[in-house]
Design a protein around this motif. Structure first.
Motif, PDB file in Angstrom:
ATOM      1  N   GLY A 122       0.830  -1.219   0.000  1.00  0.00           N
ATOM      2  CA  GLY A 122       0.000   0.000   0.000  1.00  0.00           C
ATOM      3  C   GLY A 122       0.856   1.257   0.000  1.00  0.00           C
ATOM      4  N   GLY A 123       1.896   1.275  -0.849  1.00  0.00           N
ATOM      5  CA  GLY A 123       2.811   2.424  -0.918  1.00  0.00           C
ATOM      6  C   GLY A 123       2.374   3.453  -1.945  1.00  0.00           C
ATOM      7  N   ASN A 124       3.369   4.086  -2.572  1.00  0.00           N
ATOM      8  CA  ASN A 124       3.102   5.207  -3.496  1.00  0.00           C
ATOM      9  C   ASN A 124       2.185   4.839  -4.654  1.00  0.00           C
ATOM     10  OD1 ASN A 124       4.761   7.191  -2.315  1.00  0.00           O
ATOM     11  ND2 ASN A 124       6.561   6.099  -3.082  1.00  0.00           N
ATOM     12  N   MET A 125       2.567   3.770  -5.374  1.00  0.00           N
ATOM     13  CA  MET A 125       1.820   3.438  -6.585  1.00  0.00           C
ATOM     14  C   MET A 125       0.426   2.930  -6.244  1.00  0.00           C
ATOM     15  SD  MET A 125       2.260   3.900  -9.582  1.00  0.00           S
ATOM     16  CE  MET A 125       3.202   5.340  -9.817  1.00  0.00           C
ATOM     17  N   ALA A 126       0.347   2.066  -5.213  1.00  0.00           N
ATOM     18  CA  ALA A 126      -0.969   1.572  -4.795  1.00  0.00           C
ATOM     19  C   ALA A 126      -1.842   2.756  -4.384  1.00  0.00           C
ATOM     20  CB  ALA A 126      -0.813   0.586  -3.640  1.00  0.00           C
ATOM     21  N   VAL A 128      -3.016  -5.170   1.803  1.00  0.00           N
ATOM     22  CA  VAL A 128      -2.055  -5.821   2.700  1.00  0.00           C
ATOM     23  C   VAL A 128      -0.829  -4.928   2.763  1.00  0.00           C
ATOM     24  CG1 VAL A 128      -0.613  -7.850   3.129  1.00  0.00           C
ATOM     25  CG2 VAL A 128      -2.877  -8.120   2.069  1.00  0.00           C
ATOM     26  N   GLU A 129      -0.523  -4.424   3.953  1.00  0.00           N
ATOM     27  CA  GLU A 129       0.588  -3.471   4.108  1.00  0.00           C
ATOM     28  C   GLU A 129       1.241  -3.717   5.472  1.00  0.00           C
ATOM     29  OE1 GLU A 129       2.414  -0.948   2.325  1.00  0.00           O
ATOM     30  OE2 GLU A 129       3.420  -1.329   4.217  1.00  0.00           O
ATOM     31  N   PRO A 130       2.415  -4.369   5.498  1.00  0.00           N
ATOM     32  CA  PRO A 130       3.035  -4.729   6.788  1.00  0.00           C
ATOM     33  C   PRO A 130       3.621  -3.556   7.578  1.00  0.00           C
ATOM     34  CG  PRO A 130       4.398  -5.468   4.943  1.00  0.00           C
ATOM     35  CD  PRO A 130       3.154  -4.909   4.353  1.00  0.00           C
ATOM     36  N   HIS A 131       3.835  -2.432   6.914  1.00  0.00           N
ATOM     37  CA  HIS A 131       4.525  -1.308   7.552  1.00  0.00           C
ATOM     38  C   HIS A 131       3.495  -0.429   8.274  1.00  0.00           C
ATOM     39  CE1 HIS A 131       7.847   1.355   8.055  1.00  0.00           C
ATOM     40  NE2 HIS A 131       7.404   2.295   7.236  1.00  0.00           N
ATOM     41  N   ALA A 148       1.693  -4.530  -5.806  1.00  0.00           N
ATOM     42  CA  ALA A 148       2.331  -3.209  -5.775  1.00  0.00           C
ATOM     43  C   ALA A 148       3.436  -3.143  -4.737  1.00  0.00           C
ATOM     44  CB  ALA A 148       1.275  -2.132  -5.523  1.00  0.00           C
ATOM     45  N   VAL A 149       4.193  -4.254  -4.629  1.00  0.00           N
ATOM     46  CA  VAL A 149       5.394  -4.245  -3.774  1.00  0.00           C
ATOM     47  C   VAL A 149       6.614  -4.022  -4.659  1.00  0.00           C
ATOM     48  CG1 VAL A 149       4.421  -5.759  -2.013  1.00  0.00           C
ATOM     49  CG2 VAL A 149       5.675  -6.762  -3.919  1.00  0.00           C
ATOM     50  N   LYS A 150       7.758  -3.731  -4.046  1.00  0.00           N
ATOM     51  CA  LYS A 150       8.995  -3.598  -4.810  1.00  0.00           C
ATOM     52  C   LYS A 150       9.332  -4.949  -5.442  1.00  0.00           C
ATOM     53  CE  LYS A 150      10.232   0.675  -3.630  1.00  0.00           C
ATOM     54  NZ  LYS A 150      10.069   1.733  -4.645  1.00  0.00           N
ATOM     55  N   PRO A 151       9.902  -4.952  -6.634  1.00  0.00           N
ATOM     56  CA  PRO A 151      10.213  -6.231  -7.297  1.00  0.00           C
ATOM     57  C   PRO A 151      11.034  -7.150  -6.405  1.00  0.00           C
ATOM     58  CG  PRO A 151      10.691  -4.368  -8.760  1.00  0.00           C
ATOM     59  CD  PRO A 151      10.301  -3.786  -7.444  1.00  0.00           C
ATOM     60  N   GLN A 152      11.952  -6.565  -5.634  1.00  0.00           N
ATOM     61  CA  GLN A 152      12.842  -7.350  -4.773  1.00  0.00           C
ATOM     62  C   GLN A 152      12.056  -8.139  -3.723  1.00  0.00           C
ATOM     63  OE1 GLN A 152      13.218  -4.245  -5.779  1.00  0.00           O
ATOM     64  NE2 GLN A 152      15.352  -3.666  -6.071  1.00  0.00           N
ATOM     65  N   SER A 208      -0.238  -6.489 -12.066  1.00  0.00           N
ATOM     66  CA  SER A 208       1.035  -6.096 -11.453  1.00  0.00           C
ATOM     67  C   SER A 208       1.410  -4.692 -11.893  1.00  0.00           C
ATOM     68  CB  SER A 208       2.135  -7.070 -11.894  1.00  0.00           C
ATOM     69  OG  SER A 208       3.406  -6.510 -11.606  1.00  0.00           O
ATOM     70  N   VAL A 209       1.946  -3.908 -10.950  1.00  0.00           N
ATOM     71  CA  VAL A 209       2.560  -2.630 -11.336  1.00  0.00           C
ATOM     72  C   VAL A 209       4.084  -2.708 -11.163  1.00  0.00           C
ATOM     73  CG1 VAL A 209       0.514  -1.303 -10.677  1.00  0.00           C
ATOM     74  CG2 VAL A 209       2.401  -1.482  -9.066  1.00  0.00           C
ATOM     75  N   MET A 210       4.592  -3.895 -10.854  1.00  0.00           N
ATOM     76  CA  MET A 210       6.020  -4.034 -10.515  1.00  0.00           C
ATOM     77  C   MET A 210       6.900  -3.974 -11.760  1.00  0.00           C
ATOM     78  SD  MET A 210       5.702  -7.200  -7.809  1.00  0.00           S
ATOM     79  CE  MET A 210       4.861  -8.242  -8.996  1.00  0.00           C
ATOM     80  N   ALA A 211       7.993  -3.231 -11.649  1.00  0.00           N
ATOM     81  CA  ALA A 211       8.948  -3.179 -12.752  1.00  0.00           C
ATOM     82  C   ALA A 211       9.627  -4.536 -12.891  1.00  0.00           C
ATOM     83  CB  ALA A 211       9.996  -2.104 -12.484  1.00  0.00           C
ATOM     84  N   GLY A 212       9.740  -4.991 -14.112  1.00  0.00           N
ATOM     85  CA  GLY A 212      10.580  -6.137 -14.421  1.00  0.00           C
ATOM     86  C   GLY A 212       9.981  -7.520 -14.220  1.00  0.00           C
ATOM     87  N   MET A 263       2.723  -0.801 -16.303  1.00  0.00           N
ATOM     88  CA  MET A 263       3.799   0.082 -15.862  1.00  0.00           C
ATOM     89  C   MET A 263       3.247   1.504 -15.823  1.00  0.00           C
ATOM     90  SD  MET A 263       6.597   1.000 -14.681  1.00  0.00           S
ATOM     91  CE  MET A 263       6.892  -0.683 -14.202  1.00  0.00           C
ATOM     92  N   PRO A 264       2.747   1.907 -14.655  1.00  0.00           N
ATOM     93  CA  PRO A 264       2.201   3.262 -14.507  1.00  0.00           C
ATOM     94  C   PRO A 264       3.314   4.272 -14.226  1.00  0.00           C
ATOM     95  CG  PRO A 264       1.773   1.954 -12.527  1.00  0.00           C
ATOM     96  CD  PRO A 264       2.644   1.123 -13.426  1.00  0.00           C
ATOM     97  N   ASN A 265       2.951   5.507 -13.953  1.00  0.00           N
ATOM     98  CA  ASN A 265       3.953   6.485 -13.491  1.00  0.00           C
ATOM     99  C   ASN A 265       3.307   7.429 -12.479  1.00  0.00           C
ATOM    100  OD1 ASN A 265       2.527   8.207 -15.182  1.00  0.00           O
ATOM    101  ND2 ASN A 265       4.180   8.488 -16.652  1.00  0.00           N
ATOM    102  N   THR A 266       4.136   8.210 -11.784  1.00  0.00           N
ATOM    103  CA  THR A 266       3.625   8.957 -10.623  1.00  0.00           C
ATOM    104  C   THR A 266       2.608  10.055 -10.955  1.00  0.00           C
ATOM    105  OG1 THR A 266       5.629  10.310 -10.626  1.00  0.00           O
ATOM    106  CG2 THR A 266       5.547   8.486  -9.050  1.00  0.00           C
ATOM    107  N   PRO A 267       2.557  10.632 -12.159  1.00  0.00           N
ATOM    108  CA  PRO A 267       1.456  11.575 -12.418  1.00  0.00           C
ATOM    109  C   PRO A 267       0.067  10.918 -12.271  1.00  0.00           C
ATOM    110  CG  PRO A 267       3.223  11.924 -13.999  1.00  0.00           C
ATOM    111  CD  PRO A 267       3.562  10.668 -13.245  1.00  0.00           C
TER     112      PRO A 267
END
Ligand SMILES: NC(=O)C1=CN([C@@H]2O[C@H](COP(=O)(O)OP(=O)(O)OC[C@H]3O[C@@H](n4cnc5c(N)ncnc54)[C@H](O)[C@@H]3O)[C@@H](O)[C@H]2O)C=CC1
Ligand SMILES: O=C(O)[C@@H]1CCC=N1
Length: 270
Positions: free
Chosen positions: A11-15, A35-38, A70-74, A94-98, A117-121
């Motif tokens: 549930g970060g920036n892109m989500a 789902v957002e553990p932080h 919408a988590v980091k690819p890593q 998925s919005v994840m890069a790669g 692959m969205p972007n921040t705008p």
């Protein structure tokens, strides 16, 4: 889509950009699971959107018609493993890069995968998202995904999955290139004796105006550039300096570096 439950994993920036758009478009908060553990990020989702995010997945995810990764690819593999039991019946976005769609299909248990692959705008409804669908995704499901992303801006389908790495390099990362350029314009403003704030206003309004002109015009960016560039004038002096520094070649190398990194992320973490 209007009655569907949508689950966001991360549930970060892109989500948040997509969630904000969906709520503005009239979805009820109860239709959105996150789902957002932080913990601080969960607090932010509550304050901003009135959403009660889960610290970890549970059986309620089984109600989702669409699951948005919408988590980091890593962190994808680690995030997906405990959720597989609940998400396999849903359409996956998925919005994840790669991360390749095959990896998402394998990890989620669903062949119905759309990568975007969205972007921040997207945050202000002015994004553009590249989209790729695996063969198992129906025309109706493609339309569902378009509807889900519509409040964030435009969409553009690509037929070959590898083209998403190029989309990532152009429009996914592109807002950062633009702000890098604006930062340099602001530094130049200060060099010339203006304030940074004056530089910020002048640079942003100029870039926004030039982009709007480019979108409204039938003429190519080359023609529009040439129209500003008077013979022997100021713009000519600036463009000549940029050409001497091979700025265009540097930009092309930079975009290709982003494309290469997107492909690497897929191999490393897919
Ligand atoms: N920021 C951007 O401009 C763009 C980002 N993307 C992609 O979007 C994805 C997310 O990026 P951002 O939103 O910028 O990152 P972010 O860091 O703001 O959001 C990711 C969220 O995932 C949460 N998270 C970590 N582990 C988790 C787990 N096991 N389960 C559920 N959630 C977990 C984090 O706490 C964080 O809030 C990335 O894969 C990135 O490639 C795509 C297009 C543009
Ligand atoms: O830098 C990244 O990896 C992500 C993908 C596109 C924009 N941000």
């Amino acid at each position: 889509m209007s009655s569907q439950v949508i689950a966001f994993i991360g549930g970060g920036n892109m989500a948040s950009a997509i969630i904000g758009g969906l709520l503005r478009a009239g979805l009820a908060p109860a239709q959105l699971h996150v789902v957002e553990p932080h913990a601080p990020q969960r607090d932010k989702l509550r304050a901003e959107f009135g959403l009660q995010a889960l610290a970890a997945g549970d059986a309620s995810l089984g109600r989702a018609g669409t699951v948005v990764w919408a988590v980091k690819p890593q962190l994808f593999a680690e995030a997906a493993a405990p959720l597989r039991a609940w998400v396999g019946g849903a359409l996956q976005l998925s919005v994840m890069a790669g991360i390749p769609s095959a990896s998402i299909a394998r990890a989620s248990g669903s062949e119905r995968v759309v990568r975007s692959m969205p972007n921040t705008p997207a945050l202000i409804g002015q994004g553009i998202a590249g989209l790729y669908a695996r063969p198992a995704v129906s025309a109706e499901e493609r339309a569902t995904i378009e509807g889900l992303l519509a409040p964030t801006g435009q969409t553009l389908w690509v037929e070959r999955e590898e083209d998403l790495d190029a989309v990532t390099a152009l429009s996914g990362s592109g807002p950062a290139y633009f702000f890098f350029f604006v930062e340099a314009m602001m530094a130049a403003a200060v060099d010339m004796g203006l304030t940074a704030e004056q530089g910020r206003r002048l640079a942003l309004a100029t870039c926004a105006g030039a982009a709007a002109l480019g979108l409204a015009s039938d003429e190519s960016p080359t023609t529009l550039r040439e129209r500003v560039t008077s013979k022997g004038g100021t713009t000519h002096a600036a463009i000549t300096a940029m050409q001497a520094d091979a700025v265009d070649a540097a930009i092309r190398r930079a975009v290709l570096a982003a494309q290469k990194r997107a492909a690497e992320l897929g191999r490393e973490f897919g």
